[in-house]
Design an enzyme around this catalytic site. Structure first.
Site, short mmCIF file in Angstrom:
data_model
loop_
_atom_site.label_atom_id
_atom_site.label_comp_id
_atom_site.label_asym_id
_atom_site.label_seq_id
_atom_site.Cartn_x
_atom_site.Cartn_y
_atom_site.Cartn_z
N SER A 1 0.32 -30.57 -28.82
CA SER A 1 1.65 -30.61 -29.42
C SER A 1 2.19 -29.24 -29.85
CB SER A 1 1.64 -31.53 -30.64
OG SER A 1 0.77 -31.06 -31.63
N SER B 1 -4.37 -30.08 -29.99
CA SER B 1 -3.03 -29.46 -29.95
C SER B 1 -2.96 -27.96 -30.15
CB SER B 1 -2.13 -30.13 -30.98
OG SER B 1 -1.66 -31.35 -30.47
N LYS C 1 4.44 -23.17 -36.36
CA LYS C 1 4.70 -24.49 -35.79
C LYS C 1 5.51 -25.28 -36.82
CE LYS C 1 2.22 -28.54 -33.89
NZ LYS C 1 0.89 -29.13 -33.63
N1 GLN Z 1 -2.59 -35.05 -27.49
C1 GLN Z 1 -3.14 -35.62 -28.68
C2 GLN Z 1 -2.20 -36.65 -29.25
O1 GLN Z 1 -1.20 -36.87 -28.67
C3 GLN Z 1 -3.47 -34.56 -29.69
C4 GLN Z 1 -2.31 -34.12 -30.51
C5 GLN Z 1 -2.69 -33.18 -31.59
O2 GLN Z 1 -3.76 -32.58 -31.58
N2 GLN Z 1 -1.82 -33.05 -32.56
O3 GLN Z 1 -2.44 -37.22 -30.25
#
Ligand code: GLN
Length: 499
Positions: free
Chosen positions: A158, A182, A79
């Site tokens: 994400s 994410s 990532k």
């Molecule tokens: N969807 C969540 C956010 O937008 C989690 C994102 C994540 O785990 N990096 O913050």
């Protein structure tokens, strides 16, 4: 017909390499060809073929010399929230942000360095939401990622690039990070397996920070077994991260295989108590997600597990709590991007303050700006007590709720998300919709608990559904054990999207 190289799991690739059926270079070439062929998915932000070949040749040489690491020659991708040493990999580190476009890191994140030391070949960097803020990968400055099961749908976020790349069999495994879901949510949306370990299991050193008290790295692959193999290489204390847990990396594949007391071959999960929080099965849960999760739970029961009803009464509150704490931490972490120390600098600017303002206005996307503003607001004098402090108190109560549940069960189960992957663009411009959809992943994040997404079948429209398993602190072994048992008995995780 024997499977093509790209269809092999991490375990099967490792076995093939050990038996000399193919070389790391051949595997790497096949992987890069596949990545090229499906570049249209948008999963990869960068590939460096020449450096990947060098790493593969090194792995082949190490194998010939008998010094190969456990994952020697396995091509993986990271990532793009992990920094990768530019000199070693030729890969920039962008966090999905224009702010860091082309940024050349002088070092590897600890997780990256450890996977490299285990012999993996870094193929490239994977698309993600900007600074890992999002649930659909649509907040990347470098374009969306398409869901390999249906290109008109999002892959989740994400870690959307990681999930899509693994689901499309571009790579057998990838790294992801999970701050509020994410790893788990994109794994569920793309029909793969992912585990967010207990907070502190993997070092955050070199992981571009979003919310430091929540950020955690983890593997994304097709099976629990492959996740276990990667996690053992990623985990373990790191003196460069003050919050990393003071314990060595476990042998997760061994833990995954250790039989439970009283278990038999037919009932490997005998005695395992799986708690179902009633708040994880609300009326708003999509009917076919509910049905798929129930189907997976029924399989776990057949394997000997016992389902018990529990409650996590503050589940809904985890949304406002997370969306106060995470932006608060983000607003502080992202202050370093000022156009001076790192990243984008506005070409035209006046005095120093103007340089800061213009560089940040140009470099950050709308969601990141929104979070910086929310975070700055909830931390400001006069609002700190009303928002941030209240959120911290509730965070503790949410953790206490889990502790109470774990007196009655060993694992908590439920859906990963209230629906399957939605259509591209469907939620753009409505951030609240996306925040609400994080309801089932945020609680474990706030409590620092390990959480896993395991394929649990498909909805009527053919989109994958994920079963979430949440464990006690540092009990990744039980999650992997249960997921592995399920994957020995079912084949949902083996289903492949047709590309
Ligand atoms: N969807 C969540 C956010 O937008 C989690 C994102 C994540 O785990 N990096 O913050």
């Amino acid at each position: 017909m024997s499977p093509a190289l790209h269809q092999l799991s991490v375990a099967a690739q490792a076995q093939g390499l050990a038996e000399g059926r193919f070389s790391a270079l051949e595997l790497t070439e096949a992987t890069m060809a596949r990545v090229q062929a499906h570049a249209g998915l948008g999963a990869f932000l960068a590939v460096d073929e020449a450096r990947a070949r060098q790493q593969a040749q090194k792995a082949d040489a190490a194998r010939a010399a008998g010094t190969a690491g456990p994952l020697a020659g396995i091509p993986i991708a990271h990532k793009d929230i992990f920094v990768t040493d530019f000199a070693r990999t030729g890969l920039p580190s962008t966090a999905g942000s224009k702010m860091l476009a082309g940024y050349q890191s002088p070092f590897d994140a600890t997780v990256v360095a450890r996977l490299a030391a285990a012999g993996t070949v870094t193929i490239g960097k994977l698309n993600c939401d900007e600074f890992a803020m999002g649930s659909a990968n649509e907040n990347s400055a470098f374009g969306p990622v398409l869901n390999p099961w249906d290109r008109t749908r999002v892959p989740g976020g994400s870690s959307g690039g990681s999930a899509a790349a693994v689901a499309a069999r571009l790579v057998s495994a990838a790294t992801g990070t999970d701050t509020g879901g994410s790893i788990r949510q994109p794994a569920a949306f793309c029909g793969i397996t992912g585990i967010k370990p207990t907070y502190g299991v993997c070092s955050r050193y070199g992981m571009i920070a979003f919310a430091s008290s929540l950020d955690q790295a983890g593997p994304m692959a097709r099976s629990a077994e492959d996740c276990a193999l990667l996690l053992s290489a990623m985990a373990g204390f790191d003196e460069r991260d003050a919050t990393s847990a003071q314990r060595p990396a476990a042998d997760y594949a061994a833990l995954m295989r250790t039989p439970r007391e009283g278990a038999s071959a037919a009932r490997p999960l005998q005695g395992l108590r799986i708690g179902l929080p009633k708040e994880f099965f609300p009326a708003a849960l999509a009917a076919d997600v509910h049905a798929a999760v129930r189907g997976a739970l029924a399989e776990l029961e057949k394997l000997g597990a016992r389902l018990v009803n529990v409650s996590l009464p503050r589940t809904e509150l985890s949304i406002p709590v997370y969306y106060i704490i995470a932006p608060a931490e983000a607003s502080s972490n992202l202050s370093r991007f000022d156009g001076v120390k790192f990243g984008h600098r506005a070409a035209q600017h006046g005095d120093l303050l103007d340089l800061y303002k213009k560089s940040r206005a140009e470099g950050f996307g709308p969601e990141v700006k929104r979070r910086i503003m929310i975070g700055t607001y909830v931390l400001s004098h006069g609002y700190y007590d009303a928002y941030y402090l209240q959120a911290q108190k509730l965070r503790r109560m949410i953790a206490d709720d889990f502790a109470a549940c774990f007196r009655e069960c060993d694992v908590i189960a439920g859906p990963v998300a209230p629906s399957v992957a939605w259509k591209l663009g469907e939620q753009a411009g409505d951030p609240l919709q996306a925040y609400l959809a994080d309801i089932f992943t945020l609680p474990a994040s706030l409590a620092g608990l390990p959480g896993m997404s395991v394929p649990a079948g498909f909805a009527a429209n053919g989109m994958p559904v994920g079963l979430q398993l949440i464990g006690r602190h540092f009990d990744e072994g039980t999650l992997l054990h249960a997921a592995h048992a399920l994957q020995q008995a079912t084949d949902w995780h083996q289903k492949e999207p047709s590309l």
